[in-house]
Design an enzyme around this catalytic site. Structure first.
Site, PDB file in Angstrom:
ATOM      1  N   GLY A  43      50.750  25.658  47.275  1.00 51.21           N
ATOM      2  CA  GLY A  43      51.769  25.681  48.393  1.00 51.21           C
ATOM      3  C   GLY A  43      53.126  24.908  48.302  1.00 51.21           C
ATOM      4  O   GLY A  43      53.589  24.616  46.953  1.00 51.21           O
ATOM      5  N   GLN A  44      53.750  24.919  49.375  1.00 50.98           N
ATOM      6  CA  GLN A  44      55.362  24.414  49.166  1.00 50.98           C
ATOM      7  C   GLN A  44      55.655  23.071  48.716  1.00 50.98           C
ATOM      8  O   GLN A  44      56.338  23.092  47.650  1.00 50.98           O
ATOM      9  CB  GLN A  44      55.747  24.660  50.731  1.00 50.98           C
ATOM     10  N   TYR A  69      50.872  22.732  65.745  1.00 52.39           N
ATOM     11  CA  TYR A  69      50.951  22.046  64.577  1.00 52.39           C
ATOM     12  C   TYR A  69      50.919  20.660  64.708  1.00 52.39           C
ATOM     13  O   TYR A  69      50.474  19.750  64.076  1.00 52.39           O
ATOM     14  CB  TYR A  69      52.409  22.433  63.858  1.00 52.39           C
TER      15      TYR A  69
END
Length: 329
Positions: A11-12, A143
């Protein structure tokens, strides 16, 4: 010798952190945990071991921990803010259900755990400027809800079972290595990519929208330093405010123009991203991190801008292609 499992290694953050950890602990195993469809490639694949580890599958986590005698887990699996609003059930499943799996495996296998939180864990009722380490956290995004839940759950496992859990609240992270992944702060990555290509940038946030940001090298260093910190000094664990810089779109555009005079920016607001950004702090007070484990950023806005544009410039990309061609030959 450190044996580390990075969940979400492609991932990032994970793709860069895994490589950083492998260089930092050259005599250990740093395992890149990935999911189907997001297999490691290139240097990430070639520089160390990798395993299929879906955070929603506790058996896969446990198997990897046993196979490599893991003592530390970096849990980076998450659905980013804007995407999470479209997929709240998935965001909860990965952000909270996945963390529960990691903590349970860690309880059984005695692993330390790093799970990043975020400025998204705050909400409208939080002080906007100089947001304190300990303050009200009432986010209005899924989130943010998963991040607050993760902080509390991690603290519970430390107090109840003695698991060594630690965390930082990441600001928006800016990197030239990986493309944006659906976060509210990702405009600050897109703007550099547009500038490097000579394109006009269409900003999804309005002028005056301040948010804390951090250059990826500082973020990676923070993730390692917090896990190496003396536990006797830690009053807090989950999760530390860390900060580097706070700016709005006008400020980042003006700094880019110092290096790319012809750069242009126009506003094309995204109501969802603006609403999320408006609920987050303008700036964080990270004095507790500085006092308890000597946190200190190395990059400010100008230094980061210069480095971002240098790496994203067409000439830099051509140099990288040439390096790969030489290696192949």
């Amino acid at each position: 010798m450190k044996n580390i499992l990075v969940i979400g290694a492609t991932g990032q953050i994970g793709s860069e952190l895994t490589l950083k950890l492998r260089k930092h602990y050259p005599n250990g195993n740093v395992v890149a945990g990935y999911i189907k469809g997001a297999e490691p490639k290139g240097e990430l694949l070639e520089s160390g071991p990798s395993e299929l580890v879906d955070i929603t599958n506790a058996e896969q986590i446990a198997a990897a921990v046993e196979k490599y005698n893991i003592d530390t887990i970096y849990n980076l699996a998450a659905v980013l803010s804007a995407v999470a609003e479209a997929k709240p059930q998935l965001a909860w499943k990965i952000g909270v259900g996945g963390l529960y799996n990691v903590l349970e495996v860690s309880r059984e296998k005695n692993c330390a755990v790093f799970t990043p939180s975020s400025i998204g864990s705050f909400g409208h009722s939080t002080p906007k400027d100089g947001t304190p380490q300990d303050t009200i956290q009432r986010p209005n995004t899924i989130y943010g809800v998963t991040k607050v839940t993760g902080e509390l759950l991690s603290d519970y496992y430390t107090k109840r079972y003695g698991i060594d859990t630690r965390s930082v609240r990441f600001p928006g992270l800016i990197s030239y290595m990986t493309p944006p992944g659906g976060g509210t702060t990702d405009y600050a990555v897109d703007i550099y990519r547009s500038a490097a290509k000579g394109e006009k940038f269409y900003c999804p946030l309005k002028p005056g929208t301040f948010m804390d940001m951090m250059y990826m090298p500082d973020a990676l260093r923070a993730a390692i330093e917090i896990m190496e910190a003396d536990p006797q000094r830690l009053i807090h664990r989950n999760s530390f405010n860390i900060a580097a810089m706070s700016f709005d779109p006008e400020m980042i555009a003006a700094t880019i123009k110092e290096f790319v005079p012809g750069f242009e920016m126009e506003y094309k607001l995204d109501p969802l991203r603006q609403a999320i950004a408006d609920s987050w702090p303008n700036s964080l007070d990270d004095s507790c991190a500085r006092e308890e484990w000597d946190w200190k950023p190395e990059y400010d806005l100008k230094k980061m801008t210069e480095d971002m544009l240098k790496h994203l410039s067409p000439s830099a990309k051509e140099d990288k292609k040439m390096e790969k061609a030489i290696c192949v030959e």
